[in-house]
Scaffold this motif. Structure first.
Motif, short mmCIF file in Angstrom:
data_model
loop_
_atom_site.label_atom_id
_atom_site.label_comp_id
_atom_site.label_asym_id
_atom_site.label_seq_id
_atom_site.Cartn_x
_atom_site.Cartn_y
_atom_site.Cartn_z
N UNK A 90 46.16 35.54 40.27
CA UNK A 90 46.57 36.65 39.40
C UNK A 90 45.38 37.19 38.62
N UNK A 91 44.51 36.30 38.16
CA UNK A 91 43.30 36.69 37.43
C UNK A 91 42.41 37.56 38.32
N UNK A 92 42.19 37.11 39.55
CA UNK A 92 41.36 37.87 40.49
C UNK A 92 41.99 39.22 40.80
N UNK A 93 43.32 39.25 40.94
CA UNK A 93 44.01 40.51 41.23
C UNK A 93 43.81 41.53 40.12
N UNK A 94 43.70 41.06 38.89
CA UNK A 94 43.43 41.97 37.76
C UNK A 94 42.12 42.71 37.99
N UNK A 95 41.11 42.02 38.51
CA UNK A 95 39.82 42.66 38.79
C UNK A 95 39.90 43.55 40.02
N UNK A 96 40.69 43.15 41.02
CA UNK A 96 40.83 43.97 42.22
C UNK A 96 41.53 45.29 41.92
N UNK A 97 42.33 45.33 40.87
CA UNK A 97 43.05 46.54 40.49
C UNK A 97 42.19 47.54 39.71
N UNK A 98 40.97 47.18 39.38
CA UNK A 98 40.10 48.03 38.56
C UNK A 98 39.25 48.95 39.43
#
Length: 94
Positions: free
Chosen positions: A61-69
């Motif tokens: 979930x943490x990594x997905x936050x960065x992928x969404x940027x």
């Protein structure tokens, strides 16, 4: 104000050059911010530090936050991390 900007821009190359002194930390930060690293690759690179499935899911979930940027936001985060890590280093005498 212009003087402050000039001083900050002149200090940035020194901060980037300094590094953290911990290659594993730098690699982890880089893989977190890098949009070409998938969630699975990210988890694999941190596997030895993940005690269980709950932690792995939270890291996904943490990594997905960065992928969404956007790439611009990721670039700004990279600059911020370099400056943050470098701020904890003792001053080097030349």
């Amino acid at each position: 104000m212009k003087l402050v900007v000039v001083l900050m821009l002149s200090a940035l190359p020194l901060s980037c050059y300094a590094g953290s002194g911990c290659q594993r930390l730098e690699d982890m930060i880089a893989s977190t911010i890098d949009p070409s690293v998938t969630e699975d690759q990210y988890i694999e690179s941190l596997e030895e530090f993940i005690p269980g499935d709950t932690t792995a899911q939270l890291l996904r979930e943490f990594k997905q936050c960065f992928l969404d940027q956007s790439n611009r936001t990721l670039s700004n985060v990279q600059v911020m991390m370099v400056m943050w890590v470098s701020s904890y280093l003792p001053l080097k005498h030349w």
